[in-house]
Design an enzyme around this catalytic site. Structure first.
Site, mmCIF file in Angstrom:
data_model
loop_
_atom_site.group_PDB
_atom_site.id
_atom_site.type_symbol
_atom_site.label_atom_id
_atom_site.label_comp_id
_atom_site.label_asym_id
_atom_site.label_seq_id
_atom_site.Cartn_x
_atom_site.Cartn_y
_atom_site.Cartn_z
ATOM 1 N N ASN A 53 -39.502 -59.681 -82.970
ATOM 2 C CA ASN A 53 -38.645 -60.443 -83.880
ATOM 3 C C ASN A 53 -38.852 -60.055 -85.337
ATOM 4 O OD1 ASN A 53 -37.190 -61.860 -81.990
ATOM 5 N ND2 ASN A 53 -38.615 -63.569 -81.923
ATOM 6 N N SER A 85 -41.024 -68.117 -80.347
ATOM 7 C CA SER A 85 -40.578 -66.790 -80.759
ATOM 8 C C SER A 85 -41.074 -66.412 -82.150
ATOM 9 C CB SER A 85 -39.038 -66.732 -80.740
ATOM 10 O OG SER A 85 -38.490 -67.740 -81.563
ATOM 11 N N HIS A 87 -44.889 -65.017 -75.154
ATOM 12 C CA HIS A 87 -43.487 -64.944 -75.563
ATOM 13 C C HIS A 87 -42.689 -64.061 -74.611
ATOM 14 C CE1 HIS A 87 -40.295 -63.590 -78.687
ATOM 15 N NE2 HIS A 87 -39.871 -64.619 -77.987
ATOM 16 N N GLU A 92 -44.946 -60.735 -75.079
ATOM 17 C CA GLU A 92 -45.876 -60.664 -76.196
ATOM 18 C C GLU A 92 -46.955 -61.729 -75.979
ATOM 19 O OE1 GLU A 92 -43.324 -59.128 -80.033
ATOM 20 O OE2 GLU A 92 -43.105 -61.229 -79.472
#
Length: 289
Positions: A186, A117, A136, A148
């Protein structure tokens, strides 16, 4: 196509299900103990069973998905995989060791991907002969559409394209990212949770009011503190630390309240208590008790 999923926890089992529920994919679900891998498949069976009981799918369809998943150790069932998705513990050393072991047993044309992540794909791929790309997924992996796809410094363009095409084949939307700490989601989302924790720590508002303000004012389905509990506050702290250590930018300084909660074992939903207390199936803000 044969997919090796390394790690049979919540994310790994979810990723395995995401592949297995699409025609044309067989999954080798692995962990460091065979019983842990089998436990991951059992989680999938339980999730599918709930869908069957609610009339969302037939038992026959659930059985087809489960029959596409084989469990075991990576050294026994990953040699002929076309794609590896590593979903092991979020620790650089663990991931490097895992890929080093896979490097020795997988066929040369196999593409390696990591579900990290926030960690550097370039660092994960150090000394690895196979191409390594970030892949991801988001929790819950069988449902969330985004993947991702992260290109490290040494990720071949053709491998990145292959991963994007595979993501599309399992009905995900791939978004290509040039490696940077936190990637896209994130890098935006985790600092929001961190800032909400600062607001709580400074006594500006209660937990429930912070979450209500963001849900009603920003039209998000879940407030930042509740979302932090759902992600896991230990994961939030780890991602903040990765972004700070990679950039040395003060805006990524982890909130002391978050770190204190993690030290105390208050990790959120998975520990039963975080910003909210989840005892007995309920959800009560800890500052309202």
């Amino acid at each position: 196509m044969k997919i090796g999923v390394i790690g049979a926890g919540a994310m790994g089992s979810g990723i395995a299900q995401a592949f297995a529920q699409c025609e044309g994919f067989e999954v080798s679900l692995c962990d460091i103990k065979p019983e842990w891998a089998a436990g991951g498949k059992a989680k999938i069976a339980s999730a599918l069973g709930k869908r069957v009981s609610r009339g969302k799918m037939t038992q026959e369809a659930a059985d087809v998905i489960l029959n596409r998943i084989t469990t075991g150790l990576k050294e026994d069932i990953c040699q002929d995989c076309d794609l590896i998705v590593e979903a092991a513990f979020e620790d650089l050393g663990v991931k490097q060791k895992t890929f080093g072991e896979l490097d020795a047993i997988c066929k040369p044309e196999c593409v390696f991907t990591s579900n990290t992540s926030s960690l550097s794909i370039t660092a994960i791929a150090k000394n690895i002969k196979h191409p390594v790309v970030g892949m991801h997924f988001f929790n819950p992996a069988p449902v969330m559409k985004l993947v991702e796809v992260i290109a490290g410094v040494n990720s071949p363009a053709e491998a990145v394209q292959t991963v994007k095409e595979i993501a599309s084949k399992i009905n995900k939307t791939p978004v290509e990212v040039t490696e940077a700490a936190g990637f896209i989601v994130n890098r935006i989302l985790i600092p929001e949770i961190n800032e909400a924790a600062f607001i709580k720590m400074e006594g500006v508002a209660t937990i429930a009011d912070i979450d209500a303000a963001m849900k009603l004012g920003a039209n998000v389905p879940m407030g930042p503190l509740e979302l932090g509990d759902y992600i896991g506050l230990d994961i939030v702290v780890a991602i903040m630390d990765v972004m700070f250590n990679n950039t040395h930018d003060a805006k990524y300084r982890c909130c002391p309240l978050l770190r204190k909660m993690v030290f105390g074992g208050h990790l959120g939903v998975k520990s039963g208590k975080g910003f909210y207390n989840y005892a007995n199936g309920g959800k009560v803000a800890t500052d309202a008790q």
